[in-house]
Write an enzyme that holds these catalytic residues in place. Structure first.
Site, PDB file in Angstrom:
ATOM      1  N   LYS A  55      -3.053  63.477 -12.748  1.00 45.26           N
ATOM      2  CA  LYS A  55      -3.647  64.817 -12.796  1.00 45.26           C
ATOM      3  C   LYS A  55      -2.969  65.648 -13.869  1.00 45.26           C
ATOM      4  O   LYS A  55      -3.635  66.313 -14.676  1.00 45.26           O
ATOM      5  CB  LYS A  55      -3.525  65.514 -11.432  1.00 45.26           C
ATOM      6  CG  LYS A  55      -4.529  64.982 -10.424  1.00 45.26           C
ATOM      7  CD  LYS A  55      -4.259  65.430  -8.991  1.00 45.26           C
ATOM      8  CE  LYS A  55      -5.229  64.719  -8.046  1.00 45.26           C
ATOM      9  NZ  LYS A  55      -4.913  64.871  -6.629  1.00 45.26           N
ATOM     10  N   GLN A  99      -1.127  68.151  -2.846  1.00 40.14           N
ATOM     11  CA  GLN A  99      -1.466  66.734  -2.681  1.00 40.14           C
ATOM     12  C   GLN A  99      -1.329  66.331  -1.208  1.00 40.14           C
ATOM     13  O   GLN A  99      -0.300  66.569  -0.581  1.00 40.14           O
ATOM     14  CB  GLN A  99      -0.523  65.894  -3.558  1.00 40.14           C
ATOM     15  CG  GLN A  99      -0.836  64.420  -3.571  1.00 40.14           C
ATOM     16  CD  GLN A  99      -2.187  64.099  -4.219  1.00 40.14           C
ATOM     17  OE1 GLN A  99      -2.515  64.602  -5.292  1.00 40.14           O
ATOM     18  NE2 GLN A  99      -2.982  63.280  -3.566  1.00 40.14           N
ATOM     19  N   ASP A 122      -9.574  72.307  -4.788  1.00 44.99           N
ATOM     20  CA  ASP A 122      -9.962  71.150  -3.970  1.00 44.99           C
ATOM     21  C   ASP A 122     -11.151  71.494  -3.069  1.00 44.99           C
ATOM     22  O   ASP A 122     -11.789  70.607  -2.515  1.00 44.99           O
ATOM     23  CB  ASP A 122      -8.780  70.761  -3.056  1.00 44.99           C
ATOM     24  CG  ASP A 122      -8.186  69.420  -3.454  1.00 44.99           C
ATOM     25  OD1 ASP A 122      -8.837  68.681  -4.203  1.00 44.99           O
ATOM     26  OD2 ASP A 122      -7.068  69.136  -2.982  1.00 44.99           O
TER      27      ASP A 122
END
Ligand code: NDP
Length: 296
Positions: A55, A99, A122
Site C-alpha cells: 500500500k 490494517q 476502507d
C-alpha cells in the site's frame, strides 16, 4: 476459454493507477493539494506486513503522501484511539486505514468507528455503511467497488441482471449487494444457511463468490454465459512438496468452460483492492478540500 474472456484485474488496476496518478498531478498543480494516506499496522502479522508495504509503495508511486504507523502487538486500545484522533485532526492526512485483523485485546469496531467518516477510505465506518445502504455519497469498501468497476467495464449497464453473491460479510458480501442493487440488478445474497446453493447460483447472470472455501463453486453451478467474479483467496498445498499456491472460491477451469467471463486467482480481484484504496483517498481529499471529484 479464450484469453479475452478472462477479466485481467492486474491490467485493470494498472490502468486505474495511471488515471489516479494523472488526477494527483492535476490536484497538485491546480490546487496545491497532495492527497495523503495514513496506514496503521498493529503487531507482526506477516501477511499484514506485506499488504502495508505494498500500500505504501503504490501510494507513493501515484504521487501521494504515505504515512506509515507501525505499532507493537502490546499497543493498548487507548493508545491506538489516541493515534487515530491525531490522524483525524491532521490536515495532511485525507485517508486513514487501520490494517485488520487487530490483536485480540483490541475491539475492532470501536477502532473503525473512531476514524473520521470522511477519512474512512476502507468504507467500514457505520456512517459509510449507512450512506451506502441509502444511496448517499459514501466511502465505499475497496474490494466490492473494484468488483463493480470490473463488471461495468465488461458488461456496461447492469440493469435487470440477476446477481447472486455468495457470502454476507460486512467487508465484501453486504456492500457488494448494496452496490449491485444501486446498479439495478436483482440481487440474491447466499450464505452458509442457503438451501440448494448450486440451484441459487445457476440463476446468476453475475455470480460473485466471497466465501473463503477453496474451489467450492463448481462448473455445473454456473449458468452458461454468466460473468463470474471470484473474490476468494485461499492457500492450498501445491504439487511441489512444501509449497503453497493460491486458489479462489470457484473451480476456475470448470467454471471458465461455462462462463462468458471470469476473474482468475491470483490476478483478478486482488490487485484491484489497493488501486481502489488509492482512488478512495483521492476522492476523500477532494471532498475534504471542496474540490470537484475526478471521475476515477
Ligand atoms: P467471511 O469469512 O467474513 O465471510 C464468508 C461468508 O461465506 C459468510 O457469509 C459465510 O456464511 C459464507 N459461507 C461460508 N461457508 C459457506 C458455504 N459452505 N456455503 C455458502 N456460504 C458459505 O469472509 P470475507 O467476506 O472476509 O472473505 C471471503 C473471501 O474473500 C476470503 O477468501 C478472503 O480471503 C477473500 N477476500 C479477498 C479480498 C481481495 O482483495 N481479493 C478482500 C477481502 C476478502 P455465514 O455468514 O452464514 O457464516
Amino acid at each position: 476459454m479464450a484469453d479475452e474472456n478472462i477479466i485481467d484485474g492486474k491490467a485493470f488496476a494498472e490502468t486505474l493507477r495511471g488515471r489516479i496518478g494523472d488526477a494527483v498531478t492535476s490536484l497538485k498543480n491546480d490546487h496545491a493539494l497532495t492527497p495523503g494516506l495514513a496506514v496503521v499496522l498493529v503487531g507482526e502479522d506477516p501477511a499484514s506486513q506485506v499488504y502495508v508495504r505494498n500500500k505504501g509503495k503504490q501510494t507513493i508511486a501515484c504521487g501521494m503522501e504515505s504515512f506509515e504507523h507501525r505499532l507493537p502487538d502490546s499497543t493498548t486500545q487507548a493508545a491506538l484511539l489516541e493515534l487515530i484522533a491525531q490522524l483525524n485532526a491532521d490536515d495532511s492526512v485525507h485517508g486513514i486505514l487501520v490494517q485488520l485483523p487487530l490483536p485480540d485485546h483490541i475491539e475492532e469496531q470501536a477502532v473503525i468507528d473512531a476514524v473520521d467518516p470522511e477519512k474512512d477510505v476502507d468504507g467500514f465506518h457505520v456512517i459509510n455503511t449507512g450512506r451506502l445502504a441509502t444511496g448517499a455519497a459514501a466511502m465505499v469498501p475497496c474490494t466490492p467497488l473494484g468488483c463493480l468497476m470490473m463488471l461495468q467495464d465488461r458488461l456496461g449497464d447492469l440493469s435487470g441482471l440477476e446477481a447472486v453473491i455468495v457470502g454476507r460479510s460486512n467487508i465484501v458480501g453486504k456492500p457488494m449487494a448494496a452496490l449491485l442493487i444501486s446498479a439495478n440488478c436483482t440481487v440474491t445474497v447466499a450464505h452458509s444457511r442457503t438451501r440448494d446453493l448450486p440451484a441459487v447460483c445457476r440463476r446468476a447472470d453475475i455470480l460473485v463468490a466471497a466465501v473463503g472455501r477453496p474451489e467450492m463453486i463448481r462448473g455445473d453451478w454456473i449458468k452458461p454465459g454468466a460473468t463470474v467474479i471470484d473474490v476468494g483467496i485461499n492457500r492450498v498445498p501445491a504439487a511441489e512438496e512444501g509449497k503453497m499456491r493460491l486458489v479462489g472460491d470457484v473451480a476456475f477451469e470448470e467454471a471458465a468452460a461455462v462462463a462468458s467471463a471470469i476473474t482468475p486467482v491470483p490476478g483478478g480481484v486482488g490487485p484491484m483492492t489497493i488501486a481502489v484504496l488509492l482512488r478512495n483517498t483521492v476522492i476523500a481529499a477532494c471532498r475534504q478540500a471542496g474540490i470537484a471529484e475526478p471521475t476515477l
